[in-house]
Structures are given as structure tokens and as C-alpha cells.
Design an enzyme around this catalytic site. Structure first.
Site, PDB file in Angstrom:
ATOM      1  CE  LYS A  21      16.129  30.169  46.468  1.00 45.86           C
ATOM      2  NZ  LYS A  21      16.072  29.795  45.051  1.00 45.86           N
ATOM      3  CB  SER A  58      15.342  33.151  43.074  1.00 46.77           C
ATOM      4  OG  SER A  58      15.421  31.747  43.182  1.00 46.77           O
ATOM      5  CB  SER A 103      17.266  29.987  41.291  1.00 48.69           C
ATOM      6  OG  SER A 103      16.287  30.874  40.869  1.00 48.69           O
TER       7      SER A 103
END
Ligand code: GLN
Length: 435
Positions: A34, A107, A132
Site C-alpha cells: 500500500k 482505502s 480498509s
């Protein structure tokens, strides 16, 4: 085609990378990260314009561990600093591999996307503050595991809300996630919240456990999703798992408490991006400092980040702090107790991961912020409690994946992994779409 070429091809179609490695030494085991995880020499911008050029000169602790175990293919799209549920609050919005007109979830949207799209021995390293990892895992039809707070070092993670942030993993299988967790978990003296304990073995084994079904977690959930989750529970029952209904009465309060705490912490964490030491900057000219900071922040933070800075600052202000921030902290303790009580009776809780199917990208602009926050109601409470959870694909509605969420008590990763594994074995393999 090499994996790196394949990543470039996928990125052209699905828009999921913020950076792709130039080359990798080995294709045996590859990791994506990420964007918010600091990676030496690679852009680590946390999905934000304010640090979009940031190339760390050091590796996060997890990255150091990953480099020993395999190769890093690149950095993945996310909502700005993790602020969002649909991976739309950012400059590069990924497309869902199952239906490119739809959201990957957020996210960690890019991480979910690449896990479904890349046919390789790949593990995505993602992050969850309030859901997320679970949300994009559910929307993209992959397994997503969020560990207990403190089990994986946060050193080198660009923070959203420090008391909530957890680095976790996504893979196509439960074993893939267990392996990923095995690589990144462990004590780190560089993170003061890291848990100092002996290393556990996360590899799944056959086990039959007691499952609790929280009745509040089926309210306002799409009926097709409810049905698939119940089918999965029945499959577990056929494998010897017992289940019974339990109540988590503070579910709604948990959501409100989470958003106050998360925004309060985010507003202080973002204060450092002011144009002096970190991120975007320009010549100050004849402006005073306040004007300069304000100009830099206005130009470079996105809408959702600004909303959270304003709301979070308000919750911490003299006169409002007792009523908002401190009350939310008390509710957080009650939520933990609520879960602890349930875990006296059962080993694992099972519920839908998301109340809805992945929404269309074209409809995202019309989703009010409050509606977006409410869609986190099933993933936020367990994250607020700092307890582990795993989302496992449990079927499809009109070719869109649905996830079942298995939640456990602090440090009981093994129980949720074993339950997920038992279900996955019976469910059979998923045929991922050709990108
Ligand atoms: N959607 C939640 C939020 O916006 C969770 C995000 C996350 O876990 N990073 O806060």
C-alpha cells in the site's frame, strides 16, 4: 511476459499502481505494498498530493522483512492517507477487476485490485484503520486479514490514526494470508506499541470452533449478501462448527466513536504537512507563516482530508473535547468489553463484511460523506477494539464478489485463520477474471 511487464499491463487497464518496480530479482514470491508504507527509493505518497513526491530514504520494518522473503513489485493506490471506503478520495482511482465500472473498495483499493488481477505467487501488504483491508478484500473477491493492533510493527507506516492503524495482508487464499502474516509479524523496538511476545505459528490447521452470529450485523444488509453469508455459516456447521446468536449492542455507537477518534488523531498527524519540513513546499515570498501554511495546505490536501482536519480539530478543542473526544474514548472501552463478553461464549464471530455490493464509480460522487461513513458499520467496531478479522470470499451476486467477515479476540489470529481455512476448503477455488 515478466511479472513487472504484467503489472504494467494490468495498471493500464485497472489503474491500480502508484509506482512499479523497475526490475525484480526473483518471481518466486512477490509483494505489493500500500502506498502509505515507506519503501526506500520508491514513491510513498499515501495517496496524497501533499507528499506525492516523497521517496523515503529508509524502509519500514515490514519492508525490511519482505525484502528477505521475496521481491517488491510496486506501490498501490489508496484513499488519501486512508480516508475513505471506496478508494475515490485520491488522484488515481483503481477499477474493480470483476467489473471495471465499479469501485475496488477502500482505502486499500489498489491492493485488493492487484490481488484479484495478478496471477502469481503474490501477497499484498495493506493497512487498516477502520476496515480498509476487509472492505477491498470483500469487493475484489480476495482474502484480507487485519491482525491485532501491535502484532505487526508500524515503524515506517505513514500514519492515519496512530491508535488504530494496523498493517495486514491480502492474498487469494487463506494460506497466502497466513504466510504473509508470518513474514511481517513480530516485536519491533522501533514501534513503542509493538507487542513483545513469542512468535506464533499462523499456518492453518483443521480445527472445529464455536461461532457467534451478532444479530445487529444483519440489519440493513443487502438480502442477497445475507443469504450468501448464511450459506457459508451452514457450510461451517456441516464441518462440525457450532453456531449461536450473540448480541453486540454497541455497534452503532462504535461507528460514531470511531469517526471521532480517527479524525481527532488524523488532524494532529496531518499537522506536520505544512510546507516547512515535509511534503509540498514553495517559496514563501512576502507571506507570513500562517498565510504560507494555509496556502500550501489548501492547495494540496483533498476535500475529504480537509473535512477530517476540521472535524477532528473541533472534537479536540477546549469546550468540546469532553463531550466528543473523551466520550468517544469511553465508548471505545465499552465496545472492547462488548466484544470480550461475546468471546467468553464463542471463539469467532461471523457476519457480512460489507452491507452492500461494490458501487459504480460513476455513482460515487453522489454518495454523501455520512453515507460513506455508515457503510463501514460492520468493519469499524472490531478495528476500534484492536482485534483481528479476516474477510473471505463467500459467493457472488450478479458476478460481484461478497465476503464473510470472521472476527476474533485479541491475538486469536489462529482461530479466525482456521475457521476461514475450513470454509475455503469446502467452498472450492475461485476463478479470477482475465484482465
Ligand atoms: N473507511 C474508514 C475511514 O475512512 C476506514 C479507513 C481505513 O481503515 N484506513 O476511516
Amino acid at each position: 511476459m515478466t511479472i513487472i511487464e504484467e503489472c504494467k499491463r494490468i495498471d493500464e487497464k485497472l489503474n491500480c499502481f502508484t509506482a512499479i518496480a523497475d526490475k525484480i530479482d526473483s518471481e518466486d514470491l512477490v509483494f505489493s505494498l500500500k502506498d502509505c508504507i515507506c519503501t526506500k527509493g520508491m514513491i510513498s505518497g499515501s495517496g496524497s498530493n501533499i507528499i506525492s513526491n516523497y521517496k523515503p530514504v529508509f524502509d519500514a520494518t515490514v519492508v525490511t522483512k519482505l525484502r528477505e522473503a521475496g521481491s517488491i513489485i510496486g506501490k498501490m493506490c489508496q484513499d488519501e492517507f486512508g480516508f475513505g471506503t471506496f478508494c475515490k478520495n485520491t488522484y488515481k482511482i483503481p477499477k474493480n477487476p470483476w467489473d471495471t465500472k465499479r469501485s475496488c473498495g477502500g482505502s486499500s483499493g489498489g491492493s485488493g485490485c492487484i490481488t484479484a488481477a495478478l496471477d502469481a505467487n503474490h501477497i499484498a501488504i495493506a493497512e487498516s484503520t477502520g476496515g480498509s483491508i476487509s472492505c477491498p478484500a470483500s469487493f475484489c473477491g480476495v482474502v484480507g486479514l487485519t491482525p491485532t493492533y501491535g502484532l505487526v510493527s508500524r515503524y515506517g507506516l505513514i500514519d492515519y490514526a496512530s491508535s488504530l492503524d494496523k498493517i495486514g495482508v491480502m492474498a487469494r487464499t487463506v494460506s497466502g494470508c497466513a504466510k504473509g502474516l508470518d513474514i511481517i509479524a513480530g516485536y519491533d523496538s522501533k514501534d513503542s506499541t509493538s507487542i513483545n511476545m513469542e512468535k506464533q505459528d499462523f499456518a492453518p490447521t483443521d480445527n472445529t470452533l464455536k461461532i457467534g452470529i451478532p444479530k445487529e450485523y444483519f440489519e440493513n444488509v443487502d438480502e442477497n449478501i445475507q443469504k450468501l453469508v448464511w450459506d457459508a455459516i451452514k457450510i461451517l456447521e456441516s464441518k462440525g462448527f457450532e453456531y449461536k446468536e450473540v448480541s453486540l449492542s454497541l455497534t452503532k455507537q462504535a461507528l460514531a466513536s470511531y469517526y471521532i477518534i480517527a479524525m481527532s488523531e488524523a488532524s494532529t498527524n496531518l499537522a506536520k504537512y505544512c510546507g516547512m519540513r515535509y511534503g509540498a513546499s514553495e517559496d514563501i515570498g512576502d507571506r507570513n507563516f500562517n498565510q504560507y501554511f494555509s496556502d500550501i495546505r489548501s492547495a494540496n490536501f483533498g476535500m475529504e482530508a480537509k473535512r477530517r482536519i476540521i472535524l477532528g480539530t473541533y472534537s479536540r478543542m477546549a469546550g468540546y473535547r469532553d463531550d466528543l473526544y473523551l466520550k468517544a474514548m469511553m465508548v471505545r472501552t465499552l465496545v472492547i468489553q462488548d466484544f470480550k463478553k461475546a468471546f467468553e461464549k464463542v471463539d469467532v464471530l461471523a457476519a457480512p463484511t460489507m452491507p452492500m455490493l461494490p458501487p459504480k464509480l460513476s455513482e460515487l460522487e453522489n454518495i454523501e460523506p455520512l453515507k460513506e461513513y455508515q457503510s463501514d458499520v460492520l468493519t469499524v467496531p472490531i478495528n476500534l477494539a484492536g482485534m483481528p478479522c479476516v474477510s473471505v470470499p463467500c459467493g457472488f451476486v450478479e458476478n460481484l464478489p461478497v465476503g464473510i467477515h470472521l472476527m476474533g479476540d485479541h491475538l486469536q489470529e489462529k482461530k479466525i485463520i482456521d475457521t476461514a481455512f475450513a470454509y475455503e476448503n469446502k467452498r472450492g477455488e475461485i476463478k479470477y477474471p482475465k484482465v
